[in-house]
Design an enzyme around this catalytic site. Structure first.
Site, short mmCIF file in Angstrom:
data_model
loop_
_atom_site.label_atom_id
_atom_site.label_comp_id
_atom_site.label_asym_id
_atom_site.label_seq_id
_atom_site.Cartn_x
_atom_site.Cartn_y
_atom_site.Cartn_z
N HIS A 188 -2.88 -33.41 18.85
CA HIS A 188 -1.81 -34.01 19.09
C HIS A 188 -0.44 -33.09 19.46
CE1 HIS A 188 -3.75 -37.97 18.20
NE2 HIS A 188 -4.29 -37.20 17.17
N LYS B 215 0.77 -1.23 0.10
CA LYS B 215 -0.24 0.15 -0.08
C LYS B 215 0.82 1.34 0.16
CE LYS B 215 -3.28 2.43 2.89
NZ LYS B 215 -3.95 2.52 4.01
N LYS C 7 10.72 -0.57 13.37
CA LYS C 7 11.04 -0.27 11.99
C LYS C 7 12.02 0.80 11.82
CE LYS C 7 6.67 -0.78 9.49
NZ LYS C 7 5.58 -0.18 8.78
N GLU D 159 11.01 -4.33 3.75
CA GLU D 159 11.13 -5.82 3.31
C GLU D 159 10.72 -6.05 1.78
OE1 GLU D 159 9.81 -4.43 6.13
OE2 GLU D 159 9.83 -5.73 7.94
N GLU E 203 -2.89 -6.57 15.56
CA GLU E 203 -2.50 -5.15 15.19
C GLU E 203 -3.73 -4.04 15.33
OE1 GLU E 203 0.98 -4.57 11.94
OE2 GLU E 203 -0.96 -4.20 10.84
N GLY F 250 -4.16 -1.95 5.87
CA GLY F 250 -3.51 -3.18 5.13
C GLY F 250 -4.07 -4.33 5.64
N ARG F 251 -4.58 -4.50 6.91
CA ARG F 251 -5.04 -5.92 7.48
C ARG F 251 -6.55 -6.00 7.01
NH1 ARG F 251 -3.48 -2.68 11.27
NH2 ARG F 251 -5.02 -1.79 12.56
O1 F6P Z 1 3.26 -4.00 10.00
C1 F6P Z 1 2.72 -2.66 9.53
C2 F6P Z 1 2.23 -2.61 8.28
O2 F6P Z 1 1.99 -0.97 8.06
C3 F6P Z 1 0.96 -3.42 8.23
O3 F6P Z 1 -0.20 -2.56 8.82
C4 F6P Z 1 0.95 -3.60 6.85
O4 F6P Z 1 -0.20 -4.48 6.69
C5 F6P Z 1 2.10 -3.83 6.45
O5 F6P Z 1 2.80 -3.06 7.32
C6 F6P Z 1 2.51 -3.61 5.06
O6 F6P Z 1 2.48 -2.61 4.76
P1 F6P Z 1 2.50 -1.99 2.99
O7 F6P Z 1 1.30 -2.61 2.31
O8 F6P Z 1 2.33 -0.61 3.10
O9 F6P Z 1 3.81 -2.74 2.44
#
Ligand code: F6P
Length: 537
Positions: A371, A193, A498, A199, A340, A254-255
């Protein structure tokens, strides 16, 4: 509190004995899902008090504010309009002079056209070959929803397309996802987003290098990379043209984004029609959440029961136990959704919380968990409320035997019912003694029971059912957040880590000793890491 003290002394055995209708009375159907919440430590008064708590907390007002696009995410000054992502095309919702439903459907149409091109093999890679592999690069909400949905709906997917997911910045994730693949037949969806997540951008750059190493031409990026983002400028800077970017909006968290363009991988896997069915399931649950009175409202009741278990019965964790292999990633998806959203220590107005917020969510598909960790569920000293999820029919029936349609599925479901029953009713010392068990072993064999659970049933795991299930938990989490008075749509807690990681990465990249700002433990760990990485294997 008085009521809690009263209920604290009551056992589910007693509650069921007092009310022979309990197992059918405390149930509810909505959007194709059946919820049995009778195995919770509740009575009529509990429900009445929880409904009153919802009223007092302004659940219906907050719900209206969310659905109408008000800035319910106050700390980020944003709406949380994921429900608009599944609104039908003939509806409109005007926010700041824009019809967001029209925007949503314009993007869904583009996604459908692109997905069909990939699925039909008419989208050709740089060398003229059709795409056979799709790798989604994203993390958090840009990964967990898509992976969960892909796994959940694999039965409906086009098997000729190999879908893979890379989230972790650990190079192994990308290396293993690309191993053995032909770049000429591989498409990357860079899903972020913000398009600023370290990452994802790191993995996307590495993926581009992998692609160019095989195809040897910068122009290949145009045929092998698409982006999903709300940050058009950053995607262009990365080298992805605007026509290859599928947008989403500030008001999609995001979630809460798996129904948006973040679900492009899902649509490629299952096709636009099934994706539409999933949206239909979400919409059906949205409508139910909006319209049903709180005491007949599935997400609201589940949210209120979660608050009851968490704050009044002291349950710090919540197990989610799908008796459906395809839902193997559902607990992981729910972890982000729940923790979150509601893992917060202050209320919307900044005052400290006076009670516990989100439980720790965890789980595994049945029967594997039985189990491994169910021992603790049955006899441990902690109370762990469980959500059992099961289906009337398997998508992979194992064939008729003994006149029964699918005995293997019967066995699976027998386990679900047995576990919920054992948790609720346990086994008394008297019953164990009556079996002639030696006295010394009796305490070891006792299962005290009185352990709460919900059971969710549906006919089959379909895109519609999955949509309903996702929206159910979204709104349950929302309800919990309203009761606790917190902003369920921000996530400031992830920022500190972060920032520190970025600073530390800069230090690790340099040879200088820029680590003096750290505490002695972190300094020593970094020093040890430098020594370890210097040793040649
Ligand atoms: O972990 C923090 C966060 O902002 C989440 O809320 C989100 O889903 C994720 O990082 C990924 O964010 P993006 O879609 O902006 O890469």
């Amino acid at each position: 509190m008085t009521h809690h003290a009263h209920m604290g002394g009551r056992h589910l055995r007693e509650l069921f004995a007092d009310d022979p209708e309990r197992g059918t009375r405390w149930t509810l159907s909505a959007a194709g899902l059946y919820l049995d919440y009778s195995k919770n430590r509740i009575d009529d008064e509990t429900i009445a008090l929880l409904v009153e708590l919802a009223r007092h907390s302004g659940l219906s007002e907050r719900m209206a504010a969310m659905f109408d696009g008000e800035l319910v995410n106050a700390t980020e000054g944003r709406a949380a309009l994921h429900t608009a992502l599944r609104a039908p095309a003939n509806e409109s919702l005007w926010v700041d002079g824009v019809d967001v439903v029209a925007q949503v459907h314009a993007v869904l149409t583009r996604m459908a056209a692109f997905s069909e091109q990939i699925r039909s093999g008419t989208w050709l890679g740089h060398t003229g070959l059709p795409i056979r592999n799709v790798i989604n690069i994203g993390i958090g909400g840009s990964d967990l929803g898509p992976v969960m949905a892909f796994e959940a709906l694999k039965h409906y997917s086009q098997r000729g397309i190999d879908l893979r997911f890379v989230s972790n910045v650990d190079g192994t994730a990308l290396a293993e996802a690309t191993r053995g693949l032909d770049a000429a037949q591989t498409l990357f969806i860079v899903c972020s987003k913000s398009f600023g997540t370290l990452e994802t951008l790191t993995n996307a750059r590495a993926a581009r290098a992998w692609c160019l190493a095989q195809l040897g031409d910068e122009a290949a990026v145009a045929r092998h990379f698409v982006a999903v983002s709300s940050n058009a400028r950053a995607t262009v800077e990365f080298g992805i043209a605007p026509e290859q970017m599928f947008p989403l909006w500030d008001w999609v968290g995001g979630r809460y984004s798996m129904a948006s363009s973040i679900g492009l991988s899902t649509m490629i896997a299952i096709g636009p029609n099934h994706f539409n069915d999933m949206l239909g399931g979400m919409r059906a649950m949205d409508d139910h959440f909006r319209q049903a009175p709180v005491d007949r409202n599935m997400p609201a009741l589940m949210g209120l029961l979660a608050v009851w278990n968490n704050d009044f019965l002291g349950a710090a964790t919540q197990a989610v136990l799908p008796y459906e292999q395809y839902l193997s990633r559902f607990p992981a998806y729910l972890q982000q959704l729940t923790m979150e959203s509601n893992g917060k220590h202050v209320m919307r107005d900044g005052r400290p919380m006076g009670c516990e917020t989100a439980p720790v969510v965890w789980g595994e598909p049945g029967t594997n968990g039985q189990h491994s960790f169910y021992q603790l569920l049955h006899q441990g000293t902690r109370l762990v409320p469980c959500d059992f999820i099961g289906f009337g029919q398997s998508l992979n029936p194992m064939g008729a035997a003994g006149g029964r349609e699918d005995p293997q599925h019967d066995l699976l479901m027998a386990n679900l019912f047995a576990q919920a029953e054992a948790l609720a009713f346990g086994k008394t010392a008297e019953a164990i003694r009556a079996e002639g068990v030696p006295e010394a072993l009796v305490p070891h064999r006792v299962c005290e029971g009185n352990r709460p659970s919900n059971t969710l049933l549906a006919q089959r795991l379909t895109p519609h059912t999955l949509g309903a299930l996702v929206a159910l938990y979204e709104h349950s989490v929302f309800t919990q957040g309203v009761i606790w008075g917190i902003d369920s749509f921000d996530q400031w807690g992830v920022e500190l880590g972060k920032v520190l990681a970025e600073q530390t990465a800069t230090e690790l990249a340099g040879a200088d000793d820029a680590t003096s700002r750290h505490d002695s433990s972190t300094r020593a760990l970094i020093e040890r890491y430098r020594q370890l990485r210097a040793v040649r294997a």
